[in-house]
Motif scaffolding. Structure first.
Motif, PDB file in Angstrom:
ATOM      1  N   ARG A  53      47.715 -15.619  68.168  1.00  0.00           N
ATOM      2  CA  ARG A  53      46.660 -16.097  67.072  1.00  0.00           C
ATOM      3  C   ARG A  53      45.360 -16.133  67.802  1.00  0.00           C
ATOM      4  O   ARG A  53      44.540 -15.815  67.182  1.00  0.00           O
ATOM      5  CB  ARG A  53      47.158 -17.319  66.321  1.00  0.00           C
ATOM      6  N   GLU A  87      45.252 -12.717  56.873  1.00  0.00           N
ATOM      7  CA  GLU A  87      45.857 -13.836  57.537  1.00  0.00           C
ATOM      8  C   GLU A  87      44.581 -14.838  57.705  1.00  0.00           C
ATOM      9  O   GLU A  87      44.833 -16.080  57.876  1.00  0.00           O
ATOM     10  CB  GLU A  87      45.827 -13.195  59.127  1.00  0.00           C
ATOM     11  N   TRP A 119      44.546  -8.805  59.122  1.00  0.00           N
ATOM     12  CA  TRP A 119      43.523  -9.905  59.736  1.00  0.00           C
ATOM     13  C   TRP A 119      42.915 -10.574  58.600  1.00  0.00           C
ATOM     14  O   TRP A 119      42.655 -11.855  58.528  1.00  0.00           O
ATOM     15  CB  TRP A 119      42.758  -9.522  60.876  1.00  0.00           C
TER      16      TRP A 119
END
Length: 181
Positions: free
Chosen positions: A129, A178, A175
Motif C-alpha cells: 500500500r 482506494e 487507486w
C-alpha cells in the motif's frame, strides 16, 4: 543521512537537476502523506512513505535528461532501476523497491516487451500500500521546470496514462477509489 542529503550527494548539491528533483519529490511526498493520513490506517508507515517519496527519483541523476540538467548516459526509462541500485547500495532496500516500481502505475513484463523497453524482463509494479501511495502521488506532478508546482487534475493523469492503454487508466481508477481522492 536524510533523503535530501542523499539526493544532494548523488546529484551534486548545487545542480539544477537536484533542485528540480527535490522540488518534484517534495510535492509527491506532501501528496502521498496527505493520502496516507486521510486513510487513517495505523499499519501505514508514514515516515517510510515520506522518505520513499523524496527518494523515488534518485536514479534520474545518472540519466541523459537534458531538460532537467542531467548529463548521464542512461536513458530516462532506466531511472527506476538505477534508483534501486543506488538505494540498495545505501542500505535502503524497501526504498529501493519504490524506485523500481514507481514508473507510471507500474510496468509488467508484457508492458516491457510490448514497448521494447531496455529493462529487465520482470514485473515492476507497486505491491504494498505504501508503494502504491507513492506511485499514485507521483502521477500528479511533473519534473518539467515550468510545471513543478502544478498538480495535475485526474483527467490530465488519465490522458497521460491512456497513451499506454486502457488497462493503465483502469489501475489509476482503482487507486482513485482506494485512496478516496
Amino acid at each position: 543521512m536524510t533523503p535530501e542529503n542523499l539526493l544532494a550527494r548523488h546529484f551534486g548539491p548545487a545542480t539544477t537537476a537536484c533542485g528540480i528533483v527535490l522540488a518534484h519529490s517534495r510535492h509527491v511526498a506532501a501528496k502521498a502523506l496527505a493520502v496516507a493520513r486521510r486513510l487513517r490506517d495505523p499499519l501505514l508507515d508514514l515516515r517510510f512513505i515520506e522518505e520513499a517519496a523524496l527518494l523515488h527519483d534518485i536514479g534520474v541523476c545518472r540519466t541523459n535528461s537534458a531538460g532537467i540538467g542531467c548529463t548521464g548516459e542512461a536513458p530516462y526509462i532506466l531511472h527506476g532501476i538505477i534508483g534501486r541500485e543506488i538505494l540498495e547500495a545505501e542500505g535502503l532496500p524497501r526504498h529501493a523497491l519504490v524506485c523500481e516500481r514507481h514508473i507510471g502505475v507500474g510496468l509488467t513484463v508484457e508492458d516491457i516487451e510490448r514497448q521494447s523497453l531496455p529493462l529487465p524482463r520482470r514485473d515492476m509494479v507497486p505491491l504494498t500500500r505504501e508503494e502504491r501511495i507513492v506511485c499514485f502521488a507521483d502521477l500528479f506532478f511533473s519534473k518539467k521546470p515550468r510545471s513543478l508546482d502544478h498538480e495535475k487534475h485526474p483527467d490530465e493523469v488519465r490522458a497521460n496514462l491512456l497513451r499506454y492503454g486502457d488497462h493503465k487508466v483502469a489501475i489509476f481508477e482503482e487507486w482513485l477509489a482506494e485512496f478516496a481522492v
